[in-house]
Design a protein around this motif. Structure first.
Motif, PDB file in Angstrom:
ATOM      1  N   GLN A   6     -12.286  20.806   8.329  1.00  0.00           N
ATOM      2  CA  GLN A   6     -12.048  22.021   9.097  1.00  0.00           C
ATOM      3  C   GLN A   6     -10.912  22.758   8.397  1.00  0.00           C
ATOM      4  O   GLN A   6      -9.805  22.245   8.279  1.00  0.00           O
ATOM      5  CB  GLN A   6     -11.671  21.691  10.545  1.00  0.00           C
ATOM      6  CG  GLN A   6     -12.813  21.110  11.334  1.00  0.00           C
ATOM      7  CD  GLN A   6     -12.453  20.864  12.779  1.00  0.00           C
ATOM      8  OE1 GLN A   6     -12.470  19.734  13.241  1.00  0.00           O
ATOM      9  NE2 GLN A   6     -12.150  21.925  13.515  1.00  0.00           N
ATOM     10  N   HIS A   7     -11.216  23.955   7.922  1.00  0.00           N
ATOM     11  CA  HIS A   7     -10.288  24.630   7.026  1.00  0.00           C
ATOM     12  C   HIS A   7      -9.146  25.302   7.759  1.00  0.00           C
ATOM     13  O   HIS A   7      -8.082  25.519   7.197  1.00  0.00           O
ATOM     14  CB  HIS A   7     -11.059  25.669   6.205  1.00  0.00           C
ATOM     15  CG  HIS A   7     -12.355  25.131   5.698  1.00  0.00           C
ATOM     16  ND1 HIS A   7     -12.414  24.081   4.808  1.00  0.00           N
ATOM     17  CD2 HIS A   7     -13.637  25.440   5.989  1.00  0.00           C
ATOM     18  CE1 HIS A   7     -13.673  23.800   4.561  1.00  0.00           C
ATOM     19  NE2 HIS A   7     -14.437  24.602   5.267  1.00  0.00           N
ATOM     20  N   ASN A   8      -9.386  25.685   8.999  1.00  0.00           N
ATOM     21  CA  ASN A   8      -8.366  26.385   9.765  1.00  0.00           C
ATOM     22  C   ASN A   8      -7.663  25.377  10.655  1.00  0.00           C
ATOM     23  O   ASN A   8      -8.282  24.787  11.530  1.00  0.00           O
ATOM     24  CB  ASN A   8      -8.999  27.483  10.641  1.00  0.00           C
ATOM     25  CG  ASN A   8     -10.081  28.259   9.916  1.00  0.00           C
ATOM     26  OD1 ASN A   8     -11.261  28.009  10.090  1.00  0.00           O
ATOM     27  ND2 ASN A   8      -9.634  29.187   9.101  1.00  0.00           N
ATOM     28  N   HIS A   9      -6.372  25.173  10.427  1.00  0.00           N
ATOM     29  CA  HIS A   9      -5.654  24.198  11.243  1.00  0.00           C
ATOM     30  C   HIS A   9      -5.091  24.836  12.506  1.00  0.00           C
ATOM     31  O   HIS A   9      -5.026  24.196  13.555  1.00  0.00           O
ATOM     32  CB  HIS A   9      -4.536  23.570  10.421  1.00  0.00           C
ATOM     33  CG  HIS A   9      -5.054  22.813   9.233  1.00  0.00           C
ATOM     34  ND1 HIS A   9      -5.776  21.651   9.361  1.00  0.00           N
ATOM     35  CD2 HIS A   9      -4.980  23.063   7.908  1.00  0.00           C
ATOM     36  CE1 HIS A   9      -6.119  21.214   8.155  1.00  0.00           C
ATOM     37  NE2 HIS A   9      -5.648  22.050   7.265  1.00  0.00           N
ATOM     38  N   GLU A  20     -14.143  32.873  14.186  1.00  0.00           N
ATOM     39  CA  GLU A  20     -15.015  32.011  13.399  1.00  0.00           C
ATOM     40  C   GLU A  20     -14.178  30.862  12.870  1.00  0.00           C
ATOM     41  O   GLU A  20     -13.172  31.078  12.190  1.00  0.00           O
ATOM     42  CB  GLU A  20     -15.686  32.737  12.238  1.00  0.00           C
ATOM     43  CG  GLU A  20     -16.597  31.806  11.433  1.00  0.00           C
ATOM     44  CD  GLU A  20     -17.651  32.540  10.608  1.00  0.00           C
ATOM     45  OE1 GLU A  20     -17.665  33.782  10.611  1.00  0.00           O
ATOM     46  OE2 GLU A  20     -18.457  31.852   9.966  1.00  0.00           O
ATOM     47  N   LEU A  21     -14.571  29.642  13.208  1.00  0.00           N
ATOM     48  CA  LEU A  21     -13.896  28.438  12.730  1.00  0.00           C
ATOM     49  C   LEU A  21     -14.820  27.722  11.758  1.00  0.00           C
ATOM     50  O   LEU A  21     -15.972  27.441  12.077  1.00  0.00           O
ATOM     51  CB  LEU A  21     -13.553  27.508  13.892  1.00  0.00           C
ATOM     52  CG  LEU A  21     -12.656  28.086  14.984  1.00  0.00           C
ATOM     53  CD1 LEU A  21     -12.359  27.030  16.050  1.00  0.00           C
ATOM     54  CD2 LEU A  21     -11.368  28.640  14.403  1.00  0.00           C
ATOM     55  N   GLY A  22     -14.280  27.414  10.595  1.00  0.00           N
ATOM     56  CA  GLY A  22     -15.094  26.799   9.567  1.00  0.00           C
ATOM     57  C   GLY A  22     -15.212  25.292   9.718  1.00  0.00           C
ATOM     58  O   GLY A  22     -14.280  24.617  10.161  1.00  0.00           O
ATOM     59  N   CYS A  23     -16.383  24.777   9.357  1.00  0.00           N
ATOM     60  CA  CYS A  23     -16.612  23.334   9.351  1.00  0.00           C
ATOM     61  C   CYS A  23     -17.589  23.018   8.228  1.00  0.00           C
ATOM     62  O   CYS A  23     -18.688  23.572   8.194  1.00  0.00           O
ATOM     63  CB  CYS A  23     -17.184  22.866  10.684  1.00  0.00           C
ATOM     64  SG  CYS A  23     -17.698  21.126  10.687  1.00  0.00           S
ATOM     65  N   LYS A  61     -19.790  28.862  27.406  1.00  0.00           N
ATOM     66  CA  LYS A  61     -18.717  29.847  27.345  1.00  0.00           C
ATOM     67  C   LYS A  61     -18.873  30.856  26.205  1.00  0.00           C
ATOM     68  O   LYS A  61     -17.885  31.351  25.672  1.00  0.00           O
ATOM     69  CB  LYS A  61     -17.357  29.145  27.259  1.00  0.00           C
ATOM     70  CG  LYS A  61     -17.132  28.200  28.430  1.00  0.00           C
ATOM     71  CD  LYS A  61     -15.751  27.599  28.438  1.00  0.00           C
ATOM     72  CE  LYS A  61     -15.612  26.656  29.627  1.00  0.00           C
ATOM     73  NZ  LYS A  61     -14.252  26.101  29.762  1.00  0.00           N
ATOM     74  N   GLY A  62     -20.102  31.150  25.828  1.00  0.00           N
ATOM     75  CA  GLY A  62     -20.353  32.181  24.836  1.00  0.00           C
ATOM     76  C   GLY A  62     -20.187  31.765  23.388  1.00  0.00           C
ATOM     77  O   GLY A  62     -20.253  32.606  22.489  1.00  0.00           O
ATOM     78  N   PHE A  63     -19.969  30.498  23.143  1.00  0.00           N
ATOM     79  CA  PHE A  63     -19.831  29.998  21.777  1.00  0.00           C
ATOM     80  C   PHE A  63     -21.195  29.774  21.136  1.00  0.00           C
ATOM     81  O   PHE A  63     -22.168  29.453  21.823  1.00  0.00           O
ATOM     82  CB  PHE A  63     -19.045  28.690  21.749  1.00  0.00           C
ATOM     83  CG  PHE A  63     -17.568  28.866  21.967  1.00  0.00           C
ATOM     84  CD1 PHE A  63     -17.030  28.826  23.243  1.00  0.00           C
ATOM     85  CD2 PHE A  63     -16.716  29.072  20.895  1.00  0.00           C
ATOM     86  CE1 PHE A  63     -15.665  29.008  23.451  1.00  0.00           C
ATOM     87  CE2 PHE A  63     -15.356  29.243  21.084  1.00  0.00           C
ATOM     88  CZ  PHE A  63     -14.832  29.210  22.366  1.00  0.00           C
ATOM     89  N   GLU A  64     -21.262  29.925  19.831  1.00  0.00           N
ATOM     90  CA  GLU A  64     -22.455  29.607  19.074  1.00  0.00           C
ATOM     91  C   GLU A  64     -22.035  29.054  17.715  1.00  0.00           C
ATOM     92  O   GLU A  64     -20.887  29.222  17.288  1.00  0.00           O
ATOM     93  CB  GLU A  64     -23.351  30.834  18.885  1.00  0.00           C
ATOM     94  CG  GLU A  64     -22.732  31.945  18.059  1.00  0.00           C
ATOM     95  CD  GLU A  64     -23.690  33.111  17.883  1.00  0.00           C
ATOM     96  OE1 GLU A  64     -24.513  33.375  18.783  1.00  0.00           O
ATOM     97  OE2 GLU A  64     -23.611  33.763  16.814  1.00  0.00           O
ATOM     98  N   ALA A  65     -22.968  28.362  17.080  1.00  0.00           N
ATOM     99  CA  ALA A  65     -22.693  27.821  15.755  1.00  0.00           C
ATOM    100  C   ALA A  65     -23.974  27.875  14.943  1.00  0.00           C
ATOM    101  O   ALA A  65     -25.078  27.770  15.489  1.00  0.00           O
ATOM    102  CB  ALA A  65     -22.173  26.388  15.831  1.00  0.00           C
ATOM    103  N   GLU A  66     -23.802  28.036  13.641  1.00  0.00           N
ATOM    104  CA  GLU A  66     -24.958  28.110  12.759  1.00  0.00           C
ATOM    105  C   GLU A  66     -24.918  26.981  11.746  1.00  0.00           C
ATOM    106  O   GLU A  66     -23.925  26.812  11.026  1.00  0.00           O
ATOM    107  CB  GLU A  66     -25.002  29.455  12.031  1.00  0.00           C
ATOM    108  CG  GLU A  66     -26.260  29.628  11.182  1.00  0.00           C
ATOM    109  CD  GLU A  66     -26.387  30.993  10.560  1.00  0.00           C
ATOM    110  OE1 GLU A  66     -25.384  31.746  10.570  1.00  0.00           O
ATOM    111  OE2 GLU A  66     -27.478  31.315  10.059  1.00  0.00           O
ATOM    112  N   PHE A  74     -21.296  24.215   9.386  1.00  0.00           N
ATOM    113  CA  PHE A  74     -21.638  24.342  10.812  1.00  0.00           C
ATOM    114  C   PHE A  74     -20.484  25.093  11.465  1.00  0.00           C
ATOM    115  O   PHE A  74     -19.722  24.551  12.249  1.00  0.00           O
ATOM    116  CB  PHE A  74     -21.846  22.964  11.430  1.00  0.00           C
ATOM    117  CG  PHE A  74     -22.429  22.980  12.820  1.00  0.00           C
ATOM    118  CD1 PHE A  74     -21.795  22.330  13.877  1.00  0.00           C
ATOM    119  CD2 PHE A  74     -23.638  23.611  13.081  1.00  0.00           C
ATOM    120  CE1 PHE A  74     -22.345  22.331  15.162  1.00  0.00           C
ATOM    121  CE2 PHE A  74     -24.201  23.613  14.352  1.00  0.00           C
ATOM    122  CZ  PHE A  74     -23.549  22.968  15.388  1.00  0.00           C
ATOM    123  N   ASN A  75     -20.373  26.370  11.152  1.00  0.00           N
ATOM    124  CA  ASN A  75     -19.250  27.177  11.622  1.00  0.00           C
ATOM    125  C   ASN A  75     -19.431  27.606  13.069  1.00  0.00           C
ATOM    126  O   ASN A  75     -20.534  27.933  13.511  1.00  0.00           O
ATOM    127  CB  ASN A  75     -19.084  28.415  10.743  1.00  0.00           C
ATOM    128  CG  ASN A  75     -18.627  28.053   9.337  1.00  0.00           C
ATOM    129  OD1 ASN A  75     -18.333  26.884   9.041  1.00  0.00           O
ATOM    130  ND2 ASN A  75     -18.576  29.047   8.473  1.00  0.00           N
TER     131      ASN A  75
END
Lengths: 115, 115
Positions: A6-9, A20-23, A61-66, A74-75
């Motif tokens: 996970q790039h964003n701490h 957008e949170l990276g994975c 809660k409106g979250f999605e991931a691709e 899988f952000n």
């Protein structure tokens, strides 16, 4: 070895901003992918999951991931965050084999949303 | 109960003492997992139980750590001769055995502090 990055701490946003949170993961087999969330003072709960089918998954809660297989990513996204989204977010991959079914977690991203 | 429960919620012990942590999974869940979360880090897999199969102990960090599970019910994680680096939150999760993929349901954790 299996791993999740996970790039964003630590991410700080104002309400209504997009998120957008990276994975990224490293695993050679069939993957099941998860995002878990831990709100302050609460235990881990599932936000969304991908097992198969449509690579764009919608959670609570409106979250999605691709799921992008070619990028091993899988952000997590949300178009407009709220103060109540302040929490720690963990990406995880399910490393399944004949004798195990464990989750490999990333180190987490702490999200702070200010009104 | 409705969810995974763990006890105690907090445990403070002195270096060198043994501790025992308890997990009650969701009724009917055949799989049970233990994870450890050190401060500022992601969750680290410790051990996995599935029914009467041999457990996956590959995540246990040393022979001071052991875990037992009676059938498909309660599990205990024992740490012998605790060290300061054992200080962490110990999380238990359970999941049903479903074809296609399993979501893990987490308990609130036991916060262990070794002085």
């Amino acid at each position: 070895a299996q791993s999740v990055s996970q790039h964003n701490h630590h991410v700080i946003l104002s309400e209504a901003a997009s998120l957008e949170l990276g994975c990224n993961y490293s695993y050679g087999g069939t993957v099941n992918l998860f995002w878990y969330v831990q709100y302050p003072g609460q235990h881990l709960q599932l936000l969304l999951k991908y097992f198969s089918g449509d690579p764009l998954v919608k959670g609570i809660k409106g979250f999605e991931a691709e799921f992008i297989k070619s990028k091993f990513s899988f952000n997590l996204r949300k178009p407009s965050v709220q103060w109540s989204d302040t929490a720690e977010y963990f990406c995880a991959v399910n490393a399944k084999s004949y004798n195990t079914d464990k989750l490999i977690f990333g180190t987490g991203t702490r999200l702070q949303v200010f009104p | 109960g409705a969810g995974v429960s763990q006890s105690p919620s907090n445990k403070v012990t002195e270096k060198g003492k043994d501790v025992e942590l308890r997990c009650d999974p969701i009724s009917g869940h055949t799989a049970l997992y233990w994870y450890r979360q050190r401060l500022g880090q992601g969750l680290e897999f410790l051990i996995y139980f599935q029914g009467n199969s041999a457990p996956d102990k590959s995540g246990l960090p040393s022979d001071r750590f052991s875990a037992e599970r009676t059938g498909e019910s309660v599990s205990t994680l024992t740490i012998q001769r605790t060290q300061q680096e054992d200080s962490a939150v110990y999380l238990c999760a359970s999941s049903p055995r479903l074809a296609g993929g399993n979501e893990q349901f987490f308990g609130p954790g036991t916060r262990l502090t070794v002085l």
